[in-house]
Design an enzyme around this catalytic site. Structure first.
Site, PDB file in Angstrom:
ATOM      1  N   GLN A  28      -5.976  48.332  20.158  1.00 16.01           N
ATOM      2  CA  GLN A  28      -7.091  47.841  20.970  1.00 16.01           C
ATOM      3  C   GLN A  28      -7.458  48.834  22.071  1.00 16.01           C
ATOM      4  O   GLN A  28      -8.633  49.018  22.395  1.00 16.01           O
ATOM      5  CB  GLN A  28      -6.722  46.488  21.601  1.00 16.01           C
ATOM      6  CG  GLN A  28      -6.187  45.453  20.625  1.00 16.01           C
ATOM      7  CD  GLN A  28      -7.170  45.110  19.532  1.00 16.01           C
ATOM      8  OE1 GLN A  28      -8.378  45.118  19.753  1.00 16.01           O
ATOM      9  NE2 GLN A  28      -6.668  44.829  18.344  1.00 16.01           N
ATOM     10  N   HIS A  77      -2.943  51.220  10.936  1.00 23.13           N
ATOM     11  CA  HIS A  77      -4.061  50.455  11.502  1.00 23.13           C
ATOM     12  C   HIS A  77      -4.696  51.244  12.647  1.00 23.13           C
ATOM     13  O   HIS A  77      -5.931  51.376  12.723  1.00 23.13           O
ATOM     14  CB  HIS A  77      -3.529  49.110  12.001  1.00 23.13           C
ATOM     15  CG  HIS A  77      -4.533  48.007  11.988  1.00 23.13           C
ATOM     16  ND1 HIS A  77      -5.342  47.714  13.057  1.00 23.13           N
ATOM     17  CD2 HIS A  77      -4.865  47.124  11.025  1.00 23.13           C
ATOM     18  CE1 HIS A  77      -6.115  46.692  12.767  1.00 23.13           C
ATOM     19  NE2 HIS A  77      -5.854  46.312  11.538  1.00 23.13           N
ATOM     20  N   HIS A 114       0.377  47.004  18.668  1.00 28.31           N
ATOM     21  CA  HIS A 114      -0.851  46.210  18.575  1.00 28.31           C
ATOM     22  C   HIS A 114      -1.804  46.505  19.731  1.00 28.31           C
ATOM     23  O   HIS A 114      -3.016  46.648  19.542  1.00 28.31           O
ATOM     24  CB  HIS A 114      -0.515  44.727  18.528  1.00 28.31           C
ATOM     25  CG  HIS A 114       0.415  44.354  17.410  1.00 28.31           C
ATOM     26  ND1 HIS A 114       0.104  44.610  16.087  1.00 28.31           N
ATOM     27  CD2 HIS A 114       1.643  43.785  17.403  1.00 28.31           C
ATOM     28  CE1 HIS A 114       1.093  44.204  15.319  1.00 28.31           C
ATOM     29  NE2 HIS A 114       2.040  43.701  16.095  1.00 28.31           N
ATOM     30  N   LEU A 115      -1.263  46.632  20.927  1.00 29.39           N
ATOM     31  CA  LEU A 115      -2.113  46.950  22.071  1.00 29.39           C
ATOM     32  C   LEU A 115      -2.660  48.371  21.947  1.00 29.39           C
ATOM     33  O   LEU A 115      -3.778  48.658  22.398  1.00 29.39           O
ATOM     34  CB  LEU A 115      -1.336  46.783  23.373  1.00 29.39           C
ATOM     35  CG  LEU A 115      -2.142  46.854  24.677  1.00 29.39           C
ATOM     36  CD1 LEU A 115      -3.337  45.922  24.651  1.00 29.39           C
ATOM     37  CD2 LEU A 115      -1.254  46.556  25.871  1.00 29.39           C
ATOM     38  N   ALA A 116      -1.908  49.264  21.320  1.00 22.94           N
ATOM     39  CA  ALA A 116      -2.386  50.635  21.101  1.00 22.94           C
ATOM     40  C   ALA A 116      -3.678  50.624  20.303  1.00 22.94           C
ATOM     41  O   ALA A 116      -4.618  51.381  20.595  1.00 22.94           O
ATOM     42  CB  ALA A 116      -1.315  51.446  20.367  1.00 22.94           C
ATOM     43  N   GLU A 125      -6.014  52.045   6.393  1.00 22.12           N
ATOM     44  CA  GLU A 125      -5.444  50.698   6.357  1.00 22.12           C
ATOM     45  C   GLU A 125      -6.291  49.767   5.498  1.00 22.12           C
ATOM     46  O   GLU A 125      -5.786  48.804   4.923  1.00 22.12           O
ATOM     47  CB  GLU A 125      -5.310  50.180   7.795  1.00 22.12           C
ATOM     48  CG  GLU A 125      -4.607  48.852   7.941  1.00 22.12           C
ATOM     49  CD  GLU A 125      -5.595  47.679   7.911  1.00 22.12           C
ATOM     50  OE1 GLU A 125      -5.166  46.543   7.633  1.00 22.12           O
ATOM     51  OE2 GLU A 125      -6.788  47.913   8.163  1.00 22.12           O
TER      52      GLU A 125
END
Length: 345
Positions: free
Chosen positions: A287, A313, A283-285, A10
Site C-alpha cells: 500500500q 504482489h 502488506h503495508l509495503a 502476481e
C-alpha cells in the site's frame, strides 16, 4: 492508451485496482486484457466489478467490458469529481478494496469527499478495516492529506453486510513525500478477537494461546466489540505500535482450524516481523508503494521505505505504477530489511 496484461506478475485484482486508480489520477485511458487469468475463477468478480463501477462514478468514465467474468476492460476516465458517494457490494466482497481504488484520485480532487461503503469489511485476501484505520490512514496523513474512517458495522464472509464511512481530505498543495526507514521506539502491543455469533470459548482460547506465545496478558488481550447479527465471523488481530508506524496483522478463523491453530498462525507472522529490522511488513509495503509514488511524482523528490519482505504482489504493483507515473522503483532485498526507493523521472 496504457495497455496492460492482467496475468503479469502476481496476476490478481491489484493490477486492476491500481490501473483504475492511476488512470483517473493521470487522465490516461487504459486497457487491460487477461484479467485475473491465472485464478480459479478468472475475470471480474463482484468486488472487482464494484471497483470498476466506483471508478466510473467518480470520474464519469467511458467503460467497455464491465460485466461479471469479463477478462478485458477498456477505461477512459473523465475529470475526477469530489463529492459524496455510496458504493455497495452484495455478499462479502471487500468494500475496503473499493475504497482503495477511489482513494488516490479523491486525494487529489481538490475538495473533501465522503464515501459510504457496504459489503465485506473483514475478509481473507483483503486488508481488513482495522488495518486501514490504524496502519494505512496515518501514512496518508503524513502526506499532508487526511483520511478519517468509521466502522458502522462489521461484515464477515459469507454474509457481508458491513458498513464503512470514509472522509477524504486532499492536501492543501502537493503531497509531501517522506522516508520510512525505521519503526522508531516501541510503544505498545495488543491483540483483539472479533468473533460475533461464535461461542465465547473460541475468542478466549485464541487470545489465551496468542498471549501465552507472545508474553502478552491483561489489557493486551481484548474481546472486540460487535453488534447484534454481525456474524458469524472470526478475525484475530494484533496491533504493534511504534514511534513512526503502526502495523496490524490479521488471521481469520476457519471451520477446519482450531482456535489454537488460528492463534499460532498469527504468532508466526508477528515473530517474522519482529525479527526483521524493517519499518513495515509485507502488506503495508504494498500500500505504501503507491502513496509514496504519488508523492514522488508530485513533489519531484525520492522517497524510500524498508519492509520485512518484498512480495510478488508488491513487485507487480510497482511495475503497474511505473506504467502510469514518471517514476522508477529500485528494490534492494536483504534478510533483515529490504529497501524500496521510488524516484521521479
Amino acid at each position: 492508451m496504457v495497455e496492460l496484461d492482467g496475468s503479469q506478475g502476481e496476476g490478481g485484482g491489484q493490477i486492476l485496482r491500481t490501473s483504475l486508480a492511476l488512470s483517473m489520477v493521470t487522465g490516461q485511458p487504459m486497457a487491460i486484457e487477461k484479467i485475473r487469468a491465472g485464478r480459479a475463477k478468472p475475470g471480474l468478480m463482484r468486488q472487482h466489478l464494484a471497483c470498476v463501477n466506483a471508478a466510473a462514478a467518480i470520474s464519469g468514465a467511458e467503460v467497455d467490458g464491465a460485466e461479471l467474468g469479463s477478462q478485458s476492460l477498456r477505461f477512459v476516465p473523465g475529470p475526477v469529481r469530489a463529492g459524496e458517494y455510496r458504493f455497495a457490494i452484495s455478499g462479502a466482497g471487500s468494500c475496503i478494496l473499493v475504497l482503495q481504488t477511489v482513494l488516490p484520485p479523491l486525494l487529489l480532487a481538490g475538495a473533501q469527499s465522503r464515501v459510504h461503503l457496504s459489503g465485506g469489511t473483514h475478509n481473507p485476501m483483503a486488508p481488513p478495516f482495522h488495518f486501514l484505520e490504524r496502519a494505512f490512514a496515518p501514512l496518508v496523513r503524513r502526506l499532508g492529506a487526511d483520511l478519517q474512517l468509521t466502522l458502522r458495522r462489521c461484515g464477515f464472509y459469507p454474509a457481508g453486510g458491513g458498513e464503512v464511512e470514509a472522509v477524504i481530505e486532499p492536501a492543501a498543495g502537493a503531497l509531501q513525500g517522506f522516508d520510512l526507514m525505521t519503526r522508531g521506539a516501541h510503544q505498545s502491543n495488543y491483540a483483539e478477537c472479533l468473533a460475533p455469533g461464535l461461542p465465547r470459548h473460541v475468542p478466549t482460547r485464541e487470545l489465551d494461546t496468542l498471549g501465552g506465545a507472545m508474553g502478552w496478558s491483561g489489557e493486551q488481550l481484548r474481546f472486540g466489540s460487535v453488534r447484534q447479527n454481525e456474524g458469524p465471523g472470526n478475525a484475530l488481530l494484533a496491533t504493534l505500535a511504534y514511534e513512526h508506524v503502526t502495523e496490524v496483522f490479521t488471521v481469520f478463523g476457519e471451520k477446519s482450524l482450531s482456535a489454537e491453530q488460528v492463534a499460532h498462525g498469527l504468532v508466526k507472522e508477528l515473530r517474522a516481523f519482529q525479527k526483521s529490522e524493517s519499518a513495515v511488513g509485507p502488506h503495508l509495503a504494498d500500500q505504501l508503494a503507491l502513496l509514496l509514488a504519488l508523492a514522488a511524482w508530485q513533489g519531484k523528490k525520492e522517497c524510500a521505505f524498508t519492509c520485512s519482505e518484498v512480495t510478488e504482489h508488491t513487485r507487480t504493483n510497482c511495475a503497474v505504477i511505473e506504467r502510469f507515473l514518471p517514476v522508477c522503483f529500485a528494490i534492494v532485498e536483504s534478510r533483515q530489511a529490504s529497501t524500496v526507493r521510488v524516484s521521479p523521472i
